[in-house]
Design a protein around this motif. Sequence first.
Motif, PDB file in Angstrom:
ATOM      1  N   ALA A  39      -7.078   6.537  -3.086  1.00  0.00           N
ATOM      2  CA  ALA A  39      -5.736   7.015  -3.400  1.00  0.00           C
ATOM      3  C   ALA A  39      -5.217   7.907  -2.282  1.00  0.00           C
ATOM      4  CB  ALA A  39      -5.729   7.757  -4.724  1.00  0.00           C
ATOM      5  N   SER A  40      -6.091   8.650  -1.672  1.00  0.00           N
ATOM      6  CA  SER A  40      -5.690   9.575  -0.628  1.00  0.00           C
ATOM      7  C   SER A  40      -5.034   8.866   0.555  1.00  0.00           C
ATOM      8  CB  SER A  40      -6.893  10.393  -0.185  1.00  0.00           C
ATOM      9  OG  SER A  40      -6.524  11.286   0.825  1.00  0.00           O
ATOM     10  N   PRO A  41      -5.604   7.760   1.084  1.00  0.00           N
ATOM     11  CA  PRO A  41      -4.901   7.056   2.164  1.00  0.00           C
ATOM     12  C   PRO A  41      -3.570   6.486   1.680  1.00  0.00           C
ATOM     13  CG  PRO A  41      -7.196   6.356   2.129  1.00  0.00           C
ATOM     14  CD  PRO A  41      -6.959   7.221   0.925  1.00  0.00           C
ATOM     15  N   GLU A  42      -3.546   5.994   0.442  1.00  0.00           N
ATOM     16  CA  GLU A  42      -2.292   5.461  -0.093  1.00  0.00           C
ATOM     17  C   GLU A  42      -1.282   6.583  -0.259  1.00  0.00           C
ATOM     18  OE1 GLU A  42      -3.356   3.472  -3.688  1.00  0.00           O
ATOM     19  OE2 GLU A  42      -4.326   1.811  -2.657  1.00  0.00           O
ATOM     20  N   ALA A  43      -1.769   7.733  -0.754  1.00  0.00           N
ATOM     21  CA  ALA A  43      -0.880   8.880  -0.946  1.00  0.00           C
ATOM     22  C   ALA A  43      -0.379   9.387   0.400  1.00  0.00           C
ATOM     23  CB  ALA A  43      -1.595   9.987  -1.702  1.00  0.00           C
ATOM     24  N   SER A  44      -1.246   9.454   1.394  1.00  0.00           N
ATOM     25  CA  SER A  44      -0.802   9.931   2.704  1.00  0.00           C
ATOM     26  C   SER A  44       0.144   8.925   3.356  1.00  0.00           C
ATOM     27  CB  SER A  44      -2.006  10.230   3.608  1.00  0.00           C
ATOM     28  OG  SER A  44      -2.685   9.045   3.943  1.00  0.00           O
ATOM     29  N   GLU A  47       3.392   9.418   1.594  1.00  0.00           N
ATOM     30  CA  GLU A  47       4.034  10.656   2.076  1.00  0.00           C
ATOM     31  C   GLU A  47       4.619  10.439   3.472  1.00  0.00           C
ATOM     32  OE1 GLU A  47       5.672  14.250   1.952  1.00  0.00           O
ATOM     33  OE2 GLU A  47       4.721  13.222   0.277  1.00  0.00           O
ATOM     34  N   LYS A  48       3.879   9.735   4.327  1.00  0.00           N
ATOM     35  CA  LYS A  48       4.393   9.416   5.667  1.00  0.00           C
ATOM     36  C   LYS A  48       5.666   8.581   5.566  1.00  0.00           C
ATOM     37  CE  LYS A  48      -0.021   9.419   8.139  1.00  0.00           C
ATOM     38  NZ  LYS A  48      -1.018   8.585   8.814  1.00  0.00           N
ATOM     39  N   ALA A  49       5.648   7.625   4.658  1.00  0.00           N
ATOM     40  CA  ALA A  49       6.835   6.768   4.466  1.00  0.00           C
ATOM     41  C   ALA A  49       8.015   7.590   3.961  1.00  0.00           C
ATOM     42  CB  ALA A  49       6.524   5.628   3.498  1.00  0.00           C
ATOM     43  N   ARG A  50       7.756   8.549   3.048  1.00  0.00           N
ATOM     44  CA  ARG A  50       8.835   9.411   2.551  1.00  0.00           C
ATOM     45  C   ARG A  50       9.413  10.266   3.679  1.00  0.00           C
ATOM     46  NH1 ARG A  50       5.755  11.111  -2.812  1.00  0.00           N
ATOM     47  NH2 ARG A  50       6.443   9.394  -4.135  1.00  0.00           N
ATOM     48  N   VAL A  51       8.533  10.820   4.498  1.00  0.00           N
ATOM     49  CA  VAL A  51       8.982  11.643   5.633  1.00  0.00           C
ATOM     50  C   VAL A  51       9.803  10.798   6.598  1.00  0.00           C
ATOM     51  CG1 VAL A  51       8.175  12.906   7.672  1.00  0.00           C
ATOM     52  CG2 VAL A  51       7.127  13.333   5.448  1.00  0.00           C
ATOM     53  N   GLN A  52       9.306   9.604   6.887  1.00  0.00           N
ATOM     54  CA  GLN A  52      10.032   8.692   7.794  1.00  0.00           C
ATOM     55  C   GLN A  52      11.391   8.310   7.202  1.00  0.00           C
ATOM     56  OE1 GLN A  52       8.975   7.751  10.874  1.00  0.00           O
ATOM     57  NE2 GLN A  52      10.948   6.790  11.164  1.00  0.00           N
TER      58      GLN A  52
END
Length: 191
Positions: A39-44, A47-52
């Motif tokens: 879940a952590s890689p998916e969550a990160s 989160e990266k996609a949200r920031v982008q």
Amino acid sequence: MSTDNKTDEQDVNTTYAADNEQTADNQEDVAAQDTQAEASPEASELEKARVQAEENYQRLLRVQADFDNFRRRARAEKEDFAKYASLKLIEQLLPIVDNFDRALASSKETKDFDALAKGLDMTYRGMDQLLTAEGLKPIEAVGQPFNPEFHQAVMQVESDEHEEGIVVEELQKGYILKDKVIRPAMVKVSV
């Protein structure tokens, strides 16, 4: 079976059960860690996609604002250009207007109509030179075959000296500015 064997057996069962519970707990912990790790890689990544996405949205807002400013500036420049498009021509006409003023003032004072005619002639030649320099040309009409692109026939007259369809008289001069007819010549045409 003896009580000692039962106790040993119970101890073994208890130990085995405890080991199984501990193994199950360990497996759950490992599974939870695996799930968190998964879940952590998916969550990160999420989160990266949200920031982008937020960066892209902010960039879009800036580009829209820049484009709106560009449109506003272009509209203002276009309005200024249209407002002052004739400035150069007006500046060139001012000396001719000054000559008219001088000629009229002089004619009122001296009552010399020959001087007035001479002043008007000089002023007319100055105006003609200016308009010619700007690309204005008169349309040749008299003696030319009638051409609806350049001539506007307002009358037809019988003429013994001209064949049919020839311009015999010009009532109002026509003009071409560079390659465009801005006013056709008003003419009489032979029948």
